[in-house]
Design a protein around this motif. Structure first.
Motif, PDB file in Angstrom:
ATOM      1  N   THR A   8      41.723  33.234  38.715  1.00  0.00           N
ATOM      2  CA  THR A   8      41.206  33.582  37.422  1.00  0.00           C
ATOM      3  C   THR A   8      41.595  33.770  36.205  1.00  0.00           C
ATOM      4  N   HIS A  93      30.109  38.766  32.567  1.00  0.00           N
ATOM      5  CA  HIS A  93      31.242  39.907  32.880  1.00  0.00           C
ATOM      6  C   HIS A  93      30.719  41.015  32.221  1.00  0.00           C
ATOM      7  N   GLY A 116      29.416  39.576  37.297  1.00  0.00           N
ATOM      8  CA  GLY A 116      30.972  40.098  37.565  1.00  0.00           C
ATOM      9  C   GLY A 116      31.090  41.750  36.857  1.00  0.00           C
ATOM     10  N   ASP A 135      28.519  39.818  42.134  1.00  0.00           N
ATOM     11  CA  ASP A 135      29.198  38.726  42.752  1.00  0.00           C
ATOM     12  C   ASP A 135      30.661  38.715  42.883  1.00  0.00           C
ATOM     13  N   TYR A 136      31.249  39.833  42.043  1.00  0.00           N
ATOM     14  CA  TYR A 136      32.835  40.008  42.119  1.00  0.00           C
ATOM     15  C   TYR A 136      33.095  41.422  41.532  1.00  0.00           C
ATOM     16  N   THR A 167      32.115  41.553  49.513  1.00  0.00           N
ATOM     17  CA  THR A 167      32.023  41.195  47.955  1.00  0.00           C
ATOM     18  C   THR A 167      33.480  41.029  47.564  1.00  0.00           C
ATOM     19  N   PRO A 168      33.663  39.703  46.990  1.00  0.00           N
ATOM     20  CA  PRO A 168      34.798  39.431  46.641  1.00  0.00           C
ATOM     21  C   PRO A 168      35.440  40.199  45.499  1.00  0.00           C
ATOM     22  N   CYS A 169      36.826  40.467  45.284  1.00  0.00           N
ATOM     23  CA  CYS A 169      37.366  41.005  44.088  1.00  0.00           C
ATOM     24  C   CYS A 169      38.487  40.083  43.554  1.00  0.00           C
ATOM     25  N   ILE A 170      38.807  40.649  42.221  1.00  0.00           N
ATOM     26  CA  ILE A 170      39.831  39.993  41.668  1.00  0.00           C
ATOM     27  C   ILE A 170      41.024  41.316  41.252  1.00  0.00           C
ATOM     28  N   GLU A 188      40.354  38.020  47.089  1.00  0.00           N
ATOM     29  CA  GLU A 188      40.172  36.713  47.237  1.00  0.00           C
ATOM     30  C   GLU A 188      40.635  35.847  45.910  1.00  0.00           C
TER      31      GLU A 188
END
Length: 218
Positions: A8, A93, A116, A135-136, A167-170, A188
């Motif tokens: 990202t 976001h 996000g 969503d993240y 839930t995906p994370c950054i 992810e």
């Protein structure tokens, strides 16, 4: 949890018309080099019409490279959902959301639009955000004042979240030396601050090759 995270890209904060000319070629190059899943466009507050015009310039470049464009705008007095939708972006976001804000935004963001959140500094707040249907969840990254959470804390939070939640994370890297540690958390996505991918385009190829090598079967 995933074996090989995707990237990202975070733009610098307060992107306005004067910054877009430099941003677009860097973004096109980056999306063509690395496995970029999303771009978080951090806009400078302005009127909605001006912001929509900026998003319309950036969205096609990110999307042509296979990346979703997510729009952020700290301090915006207007409607970020409308700016994103009318500009052709894929979602929004929000950092440090107010109580109830995420549930309200989730209701408005339909048809696959992305919601996000970042700026979350406690586990309790992270779990509350996850329950709101985001969503993240993003850990780390520079705040508008240029300050960032400690890299060790970012790694710890990303590893905790990736192990337990769906839930995906950054996990965001502010320096190249942080990338390997974030890759090892199981997050992810690994986020790259604008100072990394815009100033040194070759970093995308290095990260791509390192991730591919680390994910290969022995």
């Amino acid at each position: 949890m995933t074996d090989v995270p995707r990237l990202t890209l975070l733009t610098p904060h307060r992107v306005g018309p004067e910054q877009v000319d430099a941003l677009l070629p860097a973004l096109e190059r980056a999306c063509g080099t690395g496995d970029v899943a999303a771009v978080i466009l951090r806009l400078a507050p302005s009127d909605e019409r001006s912001l929509i015009a900026l998003v319309k310039r950036v969205a096609p470049v990110a999307q042509a490279g296979g990346a979703a464009l997510v729009v952020a705008c700290a301090g915006l007095a207007g409607d970020l959902v409308a700016v994103s939708a009318r500009g052709g972006a894929d979602g929004i976001h929000v950092d440090k959301p107010a109580e109830g804000q995420l549930r309200d935004l989730r209701e408005r963001l339909r048809d696959g639009r992305i919601l996000g959140v970042g700026g979350i500094e406690t586990r309790h707040a992270a779990m509350d955000a996850g329950e709101a249907g985001i969503d993240y969840l993003m850990f780390g990254g520079l705040y508008p004042d240029g300050v960032a959470p400690e890299a060790e804390a970012v790694r710890e939070r990303a590893a905790w979240w990736a192990e337990i939640f769906e839930t995906p994370c950054i996990g965001v890297a502010c320096g190249e030396g942080e990338i390997a540690g974030l890759r090892a958390t199981g997050a992810e996505f690994v986020g790259l601050e604008g100072g990394l991918w815009m100033a040194e385009p070759a970093i995308l190829a290095r990260v791509r090759d390192a991730f591919a090598g680390a994910g290969a079967a022995p």
